[in-house]
Design an enzyme around this catalytic site. Structure first.
Site, PDB file in Angstrom:
ATOM      1  N   HIS A 130       5.609  -2.922 -11.065  1.00  0.00           N
ATOM      2  CA  HIS A 130       4.709  -1.912 -10.566  1.00  0.00           C
ATOM      3  C   HIS A 130       3.711  -1.564 -11.723  1.00  0.00           C
ATOM      4  O   HIS A 130       3.497  -0.305 -11.844  1.00  0.00           O
ATOM      5  CB  HIS A 130       5.421  -0.509 -10.073  1.00  0.00           C
ATOM      6  CG  HIS A 130       4.637   0.206  -9.249  1.00  0.00           C
ATOM      7  ND1 HIS A 130       5.247   1.073  -8.161  1.00  0.00           N
ATOM      8  CD2 HIS A 130       3.287   0.620  -9.101  1.00  0.00           C
ATOM      9  CE1 HIS A 130       4.198   1.819  -7.556  1.00  0.00           C
ATOM     10  NE2 HIS A 130       3.051   1.478  -8.034  1.00  0.00           N
ATOM     11  N   ARG A 180       3.084  -1.215  -1.585  1.00  0.00           N
ATOM     12  CA  ARG A 180       4.186  -0.579  -1.579  1.00  0.00           C
ATOM     13  C   ARG A 180       5.654  -1.570  -1.091  1.00  0.00           C
ATOM     14  O   ARG A 180       5.341  -2.273  -0.409  1.00  0.00           O
ATOM     15  CB  ARG A 180       4.396   0.662  -0.910  1.00  0.00           C
ATOM     16  CG  ARG A 180       3.583   1.844  -1.255  1.00  0.00           C
ATOM     17  CD  ARG A 180       3.965   2.436  -2.675  1.00  0.00           C
ATOM     18  NE  ARG A 180       3.314   3.389  -3.208  1.00  0.00           N
ATOM     19  CZ  ARG A 180       2.169   3.568  -3.995  1.00  0.00           C
ATOM     20  NH1 ARG A 180       1.979   2.385  -4.625  1.00  0.00           N
ATOM     21  NH2 ARG A 180       1.642   4.507  -4.567  1.00  0.00           N
TER      22      ARG A 180
HETATM   23  P1  NAP Z   1      -7.339   3.084   0.952  1.00  0.00           P
HETATM   24  O1  NAP Z   1      -8.623   3.174   0.335  1.00  0.00           O
HETATM   25  O2  NAP Z   1      -6.850   4.097   1.723  1.00  0.00           O
HETATM   26  O3  NAP Z   1      -7.579   1.883   2.046  1.00  0.00           O
HETATM   27  C1  NAP Z   1      -6.393   1.550   3.012  1.00  0.00           C
HETATM   28  C2  NAP Z   1      -7.076   0.331   3.872  1.00  0.00           C
HETATM   29  O4  NAP Z   1      -5.733   0.055   4.636  1.00  0.00           O
HETATM   30  C3  NAP Z   1      -8.025   0.516   4.823  1.00  0.00           C
HETATM   31  O5  NAP Z   1      -8.919  -0.335   4.878  1.00  0.00           O
HETATM   32  C4  NAP Z   1      -7.390   0.724   6.171  1.00  0.00           C
HETATM   33  O6  NAP Z   1      -8.185   0.436   7.104  1.00  0.00           O
HETATM   34  C5  NAP Z   1      -6.179  -0.157   6.115  1.00  0.00           C
HETATM   35  N1  NAP Z   1      -4.853   0.673   6.895  1.00  0.00           N
HETATM   36  C6  NAP Z   1      -4.341   1.581   6.964  1.00  0.00           C
HETATM   37  N2  NAP Z   1      -3.540   1.694   7.807  1.00  0.00           N
HETATM   38  C7  NAP Z   1      -3.533   0.490   8.595  1.00  0.00           C
HETATM   39  C8  NAP Z   1      -3.011  -0.069   9.634  1.00  0.00           C
HETATM   40  N3  NAP Z   1      -2.087   0.438  10.495  1.00  0.00           N
HETATM   41  N4  NAP Z   1      -3.483  -1.355  10.086  1.00  0.00           N
HETATM   42  C9  NAP Z   1      -4.438  -2.100   9.513  1.00  0.00           C
HETATM   43  N5  NAP Z   1      -5.037  -1.454   8.354  1.00  0.00           N
HETATM   44  C10 NAP Z   1      -4.742  -0.248   7.799  1.00  0.00           C
HETATM   45  O7  NAP Z   1      -6.246   2.381   0.143  1.00  0.00           O
HETATM   46  P2  NAP Z   1      -6.566   1.928  -1.500  1.00  0.00           P
HETATM   47  O8  NAP Z   1      -6.962   2.872  -2.229  1.00  0.00           O
HETATM   48  O9  NAP Z   1      -7.194   0.540  -1.176  1.00  0.00           O
HETATM   49  O10 NAP Z   1      -4.796   1.466  -1.904  1.00  0.00           O
HETATM   50  C11 NAP Z   1      -3.789   0.806  -0.869  1.00  0.00           C
HETATM   51  C12 NAP Z   1      -2.511   1.079  -1.743  1.00  0.00           C
HETATM   52  O11 NAP Z   1      -2.385   0.339  -2.694  1.00  0.00           O
HETATM   53  C13 NAP Z   1      -2.304   2.463  -2.004  1.00  0.00           C
HETATM   54  O12 NAP Z   1      -2.096   3.252  -0.730  1.00  0.00           O
HETATM   55  C14 NAP Z   1      -1.189   2.455  -2.870  1.00  0.00           C
HETATM   56  O13 NAP Z   1       0.283   2.459  -1.874  1.00  0.00           O
HETATM   57  C15 NAP Z   1      -1.240   0.916  -3.352  1.00  0.00           C
HETATM   58  N6  NAP Z   1      -1.325   0.804  -4.895  1.00  0.00           N
HETATM   59  C16 NAP Z   1      -0.456   0.184  -5.536  1.00  0.00           C
HETATM   60  C17 NAP Z   1      -0.687   0.016  -6.989  1.00  0.00           C
HETATM   61  C18 NAP Z   1      -0.004  -0.824  -7.808  1.00  0.00           C
HETATM   62  O14 NAP Z   1       0.130  -0.684  -9.024  1.00  0.00           O
HETATM   63  N7  NAP Z   1       0.962  -1.668  -7.170  1.00  0.00           N
HETATM   64  C19 NAP Z   1      -1.487   0.789  -7.588  1.00  0.00           C
HETATM   65  C20 NAP Z   1      -2.650   1.522  -6.979  1.00  0.00           C
HETATM   66  C21 NAP Z   1      -2.511   1.815  -5.326  1.00  0.00           C
HETATM   67  P3  NAP Z   1      -9.304   1.209   7.798  1.00  0.00           P
HETATM   68  O15 NAP Z   1     -10.536   0.840   6.852  1.00  0.00           O
HETATM   69  O16 NAP Z   1      -9.745   0.763   9.209  1.00  0.00           O
HETATM   70  O17 NAP Z   1      -9.059   2.708   7.716  1.00  0.00           O
HETATM   71  C1  GLV Z   2       0.142   3.453  -7.921  1.00  0.00           C
HETATM   72  O1  GLV Z   2       1.115   3.082  -7.455  1.00  0.00           O
HETATM   73  C2  GLV Z   2      -0.804   4.218  -7.138  1.00  0.00           C
HETATM   74  O2  GLV Z   2      -0.560   4.587  -5.951  1.00  0.00           O
HETATM   75  O3  GLV Z   2      -1.983   4.410  -7.879  1.00  0.00           O
END
Ligand code: NAP
Ligand code: GLV
Length: 309
Positions: free
Chosen positions: A272, A224
């Site tokens: 994005h 983000r």
């Molecule tokens: P997720 O499964 O919820 O994983 C989040 C990870 O971040 C976990 O490993 C968590 O640690 C870590 N984390 C959270 N808070 C933290 C902190 N304060 N300090 C250190 N580590 C922390 O999320 P995800 O599905 O992988 O997705 C991540 C993000 O990608 C989404 O929230 C979204 O904003 C973004 N995204 C972007 C796109 C795009 O097109 N650009 C698309 C989809 C998603 P723990 O394992 O210890 O809980």
């Molecule tokens: C895209 O940014 C998502 O959160 O899936």
């Protein structure tokens, strides 16, 4: 009972149609106003308007149209008693791994300089550090960060990961918590941000973080825009402390026409699109989750309200 679809995205109607295909017996309404909501059980949302969800009297669950849920928690009137579910879609996950691999390889192979050389018709061969010596650090090892790490591991990059909680991690060196951040950054020649945006992670990529990276490191932010302090990033790029950045997400989207990132020679901008929501696969995952909810079965993607991810 009904499902209310709330999204300003151009594809919202197509997405709702895809959900209707998966759930032919459900009533699905798209972006209807408050007042028609008495029968609404489930909301499927992307960036819902402030207070809109609070006006649905019998709401039982909120489903995000994306992996991120910051767009839901941005609503200060979000009803406290209604569970929120993030999207877990294997197709979206695979796309993110592709995006990360593509950009890690771009920076690893010094492609920015070759693009500049080509523009100037210059034949110059630069040094290429071995893959086994190019250290890639991944912030966030959740659904997306883990998939990206697995894909990168196949190339032989030495990996480090940074998370909120401690773990044994077979793919590389694991760091966690604020205390682990600086040592993690210090060994990240290419830094990939795949954190959720929460009060703890907002602005985490600031001058201090850039100074902690190895000199000339590259940043890939596919999480983000709110993770990055944009002025600090431009300063770090201009001073050469940071060598390059690939940015898919921004504090304000769409990126303003006059934003310095567009023309910065060390910045690559994508709009994005690192991992997009496909109507059919997203609808399938949400329909499955609604089925689980109705059956009282364990759900996928329940968000922890206190952590906000
Ligand atoms: P997720 O499964 O919820 O994983 C989040 C990870 O971040 C976990 O490993 C968590 O640690 C870590 N984390 C959270 N808070 C933290 C902190 N304060 N300090 C250190 N580590 C922390 O999320 P995800 O599905 O992988 O997705 C991540 C993000 O990608 C989404 O929230 C979204 O904003 C973004 N995204 C972007 C796109 C795009 O097109 N650009 C698309 C989809 C998603 P723990 O394992 O210890 O809980
Ligand atoms: C895209 O940014 C998502 O959160 O899936």
């Amino acid at each position: 009972m009904a499902i209310l679809f709330l999204s300003d995205a151009a594809a919202a109607t197509a997405w709702a149609d895809a959900l209707a295909n998966e759930l032919p017996d459900e009533v699905i309404r798209v972006n209807t106003g408050p007042g028609d909501d008495g029968d609404v059980e489930f909301a499927v949302v992307w960036q819902p308007a402030k207070g809109r969800l609070a006006r649905i009297p019998n709401l039982r669950a909120i489903f995000s149209l994306g992996a991120g849920v910051d767009h839901i928690f941005a609503d200060s009137e979000l009803p406290a008693h209604v569970p929120v579910f993030r999207l877990i879609d294997p197709v979206l996950t695979a796309q993110m791994a592709e995006y990360v691999v593509m950009n890690v390889l771009w920076h690893h192979r010094g492609m920015d300089q070759y693009a500049a050389h080509q523009a100037g018709r210059r034949w110059r061969q630069a040094d290429l550090p071995r893959t086994a010596r190019r250290r890639v650090g991944i912030m966030g090892l959740g659904v997306l960060g883990s998939a990206a790490a697995e894909a990168l591991a196949r190339f032989g990059f030495p990996l480090a990961g940074w998370t909120r909680t401690a773990r044994d991690w077979p793919l590389g060196e694991a760091f966690h918590g604020r205390g682990g951040l600086r040592p993690f950054l210090a060994i990240s020649d290419i830094l990939v941000c795949l954190l959720p945006l929460t009060p703890e992670t907002e602005g985490i990529l600031d001058a201090g973080a850039f100074a902690a990276l190895p000199s000339g490191a590259a940043l890939i932010n596919a999480a983000r825009g709110g993770h990055v302090v944009e002025a600090d990033l431009i300063d770090a790029l201009d001073s050469g402390a940071l060598g390059a950045a690939t940015l898919d997400v921004f504090a304000t989207e769409p990126l303003a026409q006059d934003h310095p990132f567009w023309a910065h020679p060390r910045v690559r901008v994508t709009p994005h699109v690192a991992a997009i929501t496909y109507g059919d696969t997203t609808a399938r995952e949400i329909a499955l989750n609604i089925g689980r909810f109705r059956a009282g079965a364990p759900m996928s993607g329940l968000v922890d309200r206190a952590r906000r991810y």
